[in-house]
Structure formats: C-alpha cells, structure tokens
Design a protein around this motif. Structure first.
Motif, PDB file in Angstrom:
ATOM      1  N   ILE A  46      -2.699   4.472  -7.536  1.00  0.00           N
ATOM      2  CA  ILE A  46      -2.900   5.507  -6.518  1.00  0.00           C
ATOM      3  C   ILE A  46      -2.943   4.880  -5.124  1.00  0.00           C
ATOM      4  O   ILE A  46      -2.326   5.388  -4.169  1.00  0.00           O
ATOM      5  CB  ILE A  46      -4.188   6.299  -6.807  1.00  0.00           C
ATOM      6  N   LEU A  47      -3.657   3.768  -4.992  1.00  0.00           N
ATOM      7  CA  LEU A  47      -3.721   3.085  -3.702  1.00  0.00           C
ATOM      8  C   LEU A  47      -2.348   2.579  -3.273  1.00  0.00           C
ATOM      9  O   LEU A  47      -1.996   2.634  -2.078  1.00  0.00           O
ATOM     10  CB  LEU A  47      -4.713   1.924  -3.779  1.00  0.00           C
ATOM     11  N   ALA A  48      -1.562   2.106  -4.234  1.00  0.00           N
ATOM     12  CA  ALA A  48      -0.213   1.632  -3.916  1.00  0.00           C
ATOM     13  C   ALA A  48       0.665   2.781  -3.415  1.00  0.00           C
ATOM     14  O   ALA A  48       1.433   2.620  -2.456  1.00  0.00           O
ATOM     15  CB  ALA A  48       0.416   0.979  -5.146  1.00  0.00           C
ATOM     16  N   VAL A  49       0.547   3.932  -4.058  1.00  0.00           N
ATOM     17  CA  VAL A  49       1.322   5.105  -3.627  1.00  0.00           C
ATOM     18  C   VAL A  49       0.910   5.527  -2.219  1.00  0.00           C
ATOM     19  O   VAL A  49       1.758   5.855  -1.370  1.00  0.00           O
ATOM     20  CB  VAL A  49       1.126   6.264  -4.630  1.00  0.00           C
ATOM     21  N   LEU A  50      -0.378   5.511  -1.947  1.00  0.00           N
ATOM     22  CA  LEU A  50      -0.855   5.882  -0.612  1.00  0.00           C
ATOM     23  C   LEU A  50      -0.429   4.869   0.448  1.00  0.00           C
ATOM     24  O   LEU A  50      -0.220   5.226   1.622  1.00  0.00           O
ATOM     25  CB  LEU A  50      -2.386   6.012  -0.628  1.00  0.00           C
ATOM     26  N   ALA A  51      -0.317   3.604   0.064  1.00  0.00           N
ATOM     27  CA  ALA A  51       0.047   2.554   1.021  1.00  0.00           C
ATOM     28  C   ALA A  51       1.538   2.535   1.324  1.00  0.00           C
ATOM     29  O   ALA A  51       1.941   2.011   2.370  1.00  0.00           O
ATOM     30  CB  ALA A  51      -0.392   1.187   0.480  1.00  0.00           C
ATOM     31  N   TRP A  52       2.344   3.085   0.439  1.00  0.00           N
ATOM     32  CA  TRP A  52       3.802   2.983   0.615  1.00  0.00           C
ATOM     33  C   TRP A  52       4.304   3.631   1.904  1.00  0.00           C
ATOM     34  O   TRP A  52       5.112   3.018   2.623  1.00  0.00           O
ATOM     35  CB  TRP A  52       4.509   3.577  -0.602  1.00  0.00           C
ATOM     36  N   PRO A  53       3.894   4.852   2.254  1.00  0.00           N
ATOM     37  CA  PRO A  53       4.440   5.455   3.487  1.00  0.00           C
ATOM     38  C   PRO A  53       4.105   4.684   4.753  1.00  0.00           C
ATOM     39  O   PRO A  53       4.839   4.777   5.748  1.00  0.00           O
ATOM     40  CB  PRO A  53       3.789   6.857   3.502  1.00  0.00           C
ATOM     41  N   VAL A  54       3.016   3.958   4.758  1.00  0.00           N
ATOM     42  CA  VAL A  54       2.604   3.220   5.965  1.00  0.00           C
ATOM     43  C   VAL A  54       2.790   1.719   5.770  1.00  0.00           C
ATOM     44  O   VAL A  54       2.133   0.916   6.431  1.00  0.00           O
ATOM     45  CB  VAL A  54       1.134   3.543   6.314  1.00  0.00           C
ATOM     46  N   ARG A  55       3.643   1.338   4.855  1.00  0.00           N
ATOM     47  CA  ARG A  55       3.783  -0.070   4.475  1.00  0.00           C
ATOM     48  C   ARG A  55       4.179  -0.953   5.664  1.00  0.00           C
ATOM     49  O   ARG A  55       3.675  -2.068   5.813  1.00  0.00           O
ATOM     50  CB  ARG A  55       4.809  -0.224   3.356  1.00  0.00           C
ATOM     51  N   THR A  56       5.073  -0.466   6.515  1.00  0.00           N
ATOM     52  CA  THR A  56       5.551  -1.287   7.629  1.00  0.00           C
ATOM     53  C   THR A  56       4.445  -1.538   8.646  1.00  0.00           C
ATOM     54  O   THR A  56       4.255  -2.672   9.125  1.00  0.00           O
ATOM     55  CB  THR A  56       6.744  -0.610   8.322  1.00  0.00           C
ATOM     56  N   VAL A  57       3.702  -0.493   8.975  1.00  0.00           N
ATOM     57  CA  VAL A  57       2.615  -0.625   9.947  1.00  0.00           C
ATOM     58  C   VAL A  57       1.525  -1.542   9.414  1.00  0.00           C
ATOM     59  O   VAL A  57       1.036  -2.444  10.119  1.00  0.00           O
ATOM     60  CB  VAL A  57       2.029   0.761  10.289  1.00  0.00           C
ATOM     61  N   VAL A 199       4.536 -12.143   3.204  1.00  0.00           N
ATOM     62  CA  VAL A 199       5.681 -12.146   2.295  1.00  0.00           C
ATOM     63  C   VAL A 199       5.710 -10.941   1.351  1.00  0.00           C
ATOM     64  O   VAL A 199       6.625 -10.812   0.541  1.00  0.00           O
ATOM     65  CB  VAL A 199       5.719 -13.452   1.473  1.00  0.00           C
ATOM     66  N   HIS A 200       4.701 -10.066   1.451  1.00  0.00           N
ATOM     67  CA  HIS A 200       4.675  -8.867   0.611  1.00  0.00           C
ATOM     68  C   HIS A 200       4.053  -7.710   1.369  1.00  0.00           C
ATOM     69  O   HIS A 200       3.203  -7.904   2.254  1.00  0.00           O
ATOM     70  CB  HIS A 200       3.860  -9.105  -0.668  1.00  0.00           C
ATOM     71  N   TYR A 201       4.480  -6.504   1.007  1.00  0.00           N
ATOM     72  CA  TYR A 201       3.798  -5.293   1.456  1.00  0.00           C
ATOM     73  C   TYR A 201       2.508  -5.132   0.663  1.00  0.00           C
ATOM     74  O   TYR A 201       2.350  -5.711  -0.419  1.00  0.00           O
ATOM     75  CB  TYR A 201       4.675  -4.064   1.219  1.00  0.00           C
ATOM     76  N   ALA A 202       1.624  -4.291   1.198  1.00  0.00           N
ATOM     77  CA  ALA A 202       0.372  -4.021   0.484  1.00  0.00           C
ATOM     78  C   ALA A 202       0.637  -3.350  -0.863  1.00  0.00           C
ATOM     79  O   ALA A 202      -0.016  -3.654  -1.864  1.00  0.00           O
ATOM     80  CB  ALA A 202      -0.543  -3.142   1.345  1.00  0.00           C
ATOM     81  N   HIS A 203       1.624  -2.445  -0.907  1.00  0.00           N
ATOM     82  CA  HIS A 203       1.880  -1.758  -2.182  1.00  0.00           C
ATOM     83  C   HIS A 203       2.502  -2.702  -3.209  1.00  0.00           C
ATOM     84  O   HIS A 203       2.382  -2.471  -4.409  1.00  0.00           O
ATOM     85  CB  HIS A 203       2.754  -0.511  -1.976  1.00  0.00           C
ATOM     86  N   ASP A 204       3.137  -3.772  -2.765  1.00  0.00           N
ATOM     87  CA  ASP A 204       3.639  -4.791  -3.699  1.00  0.00           C
ATOM     88  C   ASP A 204       2.479  -5.442  -4.444  1.00  0.00           C
ATOM     89  O   ASP A 204       2.521  -5.618  -5.663  1.00  0.00           O
ATOM     90  CB  ASP A 204       4.405  -5.894  -2.951  1.00  0.00           C
ATOM     91  N   ALA A 205       1.447  -5.821  -3.672  1.00  0.00           N
ATOM     92  CA  ALA A 205       0.296  -6.504  -4.262  1.00  0.00           C
ATOM     93  C   ALA A 205      -0.507  -5.565  -5.158  1.00  0.00           C
ATOM     94  O   ALA A 205      -0.911  -5.938  -6.268  1.00  0.00           O
ATOM     95  CB  ALA A 205      -0.593  -7.073  -3.158  1.00  0.00           C
ATOM     96  N   LEU A 206      -0.747  -4.338  -4.691  1.00  0.00           N
ATOM     97  CA  LEU A 206      -1.514  -3.380  -5.487  1.00  0.00           C
ATOM     98  C   LEU A 206      -0.796  -3.037  -6.790  1.00  0.00           C
ATOM     99  O   LEU A 206      -1.416  -2.976  -7.860  1.00  0.00           O
ATOM    100  CB  LEU A 206      -1.765  -2.113  -4.665  1.00  0.00           C
ATOM    101  N   SER A 207       0.502  -2.833  -6.706  1.00  0.00           N
ATOM    102  CA  SER A 207       1.282  -2.539  -7.913  1.00  0.00           C
ATOM    103  C   SER A 207       1.291  -3.726  -8.863  1.00  0.00           C
ATOM    104  O   SER A 207       1.221  -3.558 -10.088  1.00  0.00           O
ATOM    105  CB  SER A 207       2.723  -2.172  -7.532  1.00  0.00           C
ATOM    106  N   GLY A 208       1.378  -4.921  -8.296  1.00  0.00           N
ATOM    107  CA  GLY A 208       1.355  -6.118  -9.138  1.00  0.00           C
ATOM    108  C   GLY A 208       0.051  -6.273  -9.883  1.00  0.00           C
ATOM    109  O   GLY A 208       0.035  -6.608 -11.076  1.00  0.00           O
ATOM    110  N   LEU A 209      -1.059  -6.016  -9.197  1.00  0.00           N
ATOM    111  CA  LEU A 209      -2.361  -6.085  -9.864  1.00  0.00           C
ATOM    112  C   LEU A 209      -2.429  -5.082 -11.010  1.00  0.00           C
ATOM    113  O   LEU A 209      -2.900  -5.394 -12.111  1.00  0.00           O
ATOM    114  CB  LEU A 209      -3.478  -5.807  -8.855  1.00  0.00           C
ATOM    115  N   ALA A 210      -1.951  -3.864 -10.757  1.00  0.00           N
ATOM    116  CA  ALA A 210      -1.991  -2.829 -11.795  1.00  0.00           C
ATOM    117  C   ALA A 210      -1.117  -3.203 -12.987  1.00  0.00           C
ATOM    118  O   ALA A 210      -1.522  -3.031 -14.144  1.00  0.00           O
ATOM    119  CB  ALA A 210      -1.537  -1.491 -11.210  1.00  0.00           C
ATOM    120  N   LEU A 211       0.066  -3.739 -12.714  1.00  0.00           N
ATOM    121  CA  LEU A 211       0.976  -4.093 -13.799  1.00  0.00           C
ATOM    122  C   LEU A 211       0.388  -5.190 -14.680  1.00  0.00           C
ATOM    123  O   LEU A 211       0.395  -5.093 -15.916  1.00  0.00           O
ATOM    124  CB  LEU A 211       2.320  -4.548 -13.220  1.00  0.00           C
ATOM    125  N   GLY A 212      -0.113  -6.249 -14.064  1.00  0.00           N
ATOM    126  CA  GLY A 212      -0.700  -7.339 -14.848  1.00  0.00           C
ATOM    127  C   GLY A 212      -1.873  -6.878 -15.668  1.00  0.00           C
ATOM    128  O   GLY A 212      -2.034  -7.257 -16.836  1.00  0.00           O
TER     129      GLY A 212
END
Length: 246
Positions: A46-57, A199-212
């Motif tokens: 959920i946090l990764a989804v919320l972070a995606w629209p503002v990933r660049t900022v 080297v990563h967006y916030a949603h990259d890290a959050l999604s990675g944590l969830a996947l592992g």
C-alpha cells in the motif's frame, strides 16, 4: 576343596529407548507470526502504491538531501555493502541454531530456499517491467554512481534480499524479540539507503521489502511441514541403529 568354575558375567547392552511420540522437529513457528508478516507485506505494498505518483519528487528530495549532507558517505557505504552485515547475521544464526536448536535451523534453511526464490522472482520482474533507474536522467545529484543501462530499477534487489534474509531469521527465532527487532532494522536501513543513495525510487524499496517478505514466508509455510517428517525419520533411524549405542 572342590574345583569351582567361574563364569563371566554376561554383557548387558543398553536397550534402545522408546521412540518419541511427538515429532523431533516442530513443524512451524506460530501461525500468528505468519499472518503478521503477511499483513506487514500488505502495508508495504500500500505504501509503495501511494509513493508511486510522487516518486520523482520524493527521489529528488531524499537523494539530493543526502548527497549534500555529511551522511553521504555512510549512506553510500550502507547502500553498497550493507547486505554483507545481514548475510553475516544469518550465518551466525545458522551456526547458533545448528548447535542449540535444530528445529530453528530447519526453518532457517527453508527460509534460505525462499531467499533464492525471492531473488529469482525479483530478477524476472525486473526483466518484464524494465523500469529505468531514477538516476538515469542525470539531473539529480546522487551519492552512488548510476548503474548502467539494463540494470533496471523496480523492484530493488537489495531490498528484496535484505527483507528475505531478515524474514528467514525471524521465522527461525521468532521468540527472540531483540533479534527480530535487530534484523528488521537492518533490512529497513538497507532498503532506505538505496533510496538515499539515489539509485532507487521509494516504491522500488518498499515493493522489494514486500516481495522478499512474502516469498520467504510462503516458502517456509510450504516447505517446513514437508521437510520436517523426513528429518524426523532420519533422526529416529539414527537413534535406533546399533552403532548409536556402542
């Protein structure tokens, strides 16, 4: 006096103890722990989804903030080498459980299979999604040099592996709260450092944590009940063999 024949006393061999009526190896850690871990993964998604629209900022604020601060060095070092600390913790855990708690060792080893599966899954997802790194444009100052083309961003492999190893350790020793807190902190710091290093967006890290977390938890839930009976049979066979009592 008459002759008396002395006979040697018969050798008494210890009899085999009765087989235990309960399994040598407990099947799983508490079911509540598995549910808690999976709920945590849902929150991370959920946090990764919320972070995606503002990933660049978010990326610009965090990456440039660390690049221009005294924390740039530590952030870069952790982002690059932090996984080695988590691997070392897992290795020490393996040695300790081998000496003290074989049931925990079994869960840790099954979790290790999950770590490999989580990494392979992450690599497959990267090849399908092919999201460019946030640093690829070169318009943001970053702590670490941007990886070359073809080294995709989503999800963060470092975050996947950190969460996977941490989850394997948690499932091995769920009752050690200080240990659980330690490995969770290490995984979280490693994931955040990848964002801080640019080297990563916030949603990259959050999604990675969830996947592992999800892959290792499900792997342990599936594997341990199937491997434990095999370990039990091997242990019983060894304990009832004649050589065991010599």
């Amino acid at each position: 006096m008459g002759n008396h024949t002395r006979t040697a006393a018969p050798t008494v061999r210890p009899s085999a103890p009765a087989l235990p009526t309960t399994p040598v190896t407990p099947v799983l850690p508490p079911a509540a722990l598995g549910r808690r871990l999976l709920r945590t993964a849902v929150i991370l998604v959920i946090l990764a989804v919320l972070a995606w629209p503002v990933r660049t900022v978010v990326h610009r604020v965090i990456a440039e903030g660390f690049a221009d601060s005294p924390l740039a060095g530590p952030a870069g070092f952790i982002a690059d080498k932090g996984l080695l600390v988590i691997v070392a913790v897992a290795a020490v855990t393996a040695v300790w459980t081998f000496r003290r708690d074989r049931a925990a060792l079994l869960r840790l080893l099954c979790g290790g299979v999950g770590v490999v599966l989580a990494y392979l899954t992450s690599e497959l997802v990267k090849m399908v999604v092919t999201e460019n790194r946030p640093c690829a444009g070169g318009d943001v100052t970053t702590v670490l040099a941007c990886p070359t083309g073809g080294d995709w961003s989503w999800p963060s492999n470092h975050s996947v592996i950190a969460a996977a190893i941490a989850t394997a350790c948690i499932l091995a020793l769920p009752w050690q709260r200080w240990f659980v807190a330690t490995v969770c902190t290490l995984a979280g710091v490693e994931a955040f450092s990848r964002v801080a290093a640019g080297v990563h967006y916030a949603h990259d890290a959050l999604s990675g944590l969830a996947l592992g977390l999800v892959v290792v938890t499900l792997t342990v839930i599936v594997l341990v009940p199937r491997v434990a009976p095999v370990v039990d049979r091997m242990t019983r066979r060894r304990q009832t063999s004649p050589q065991y009592y010599e």
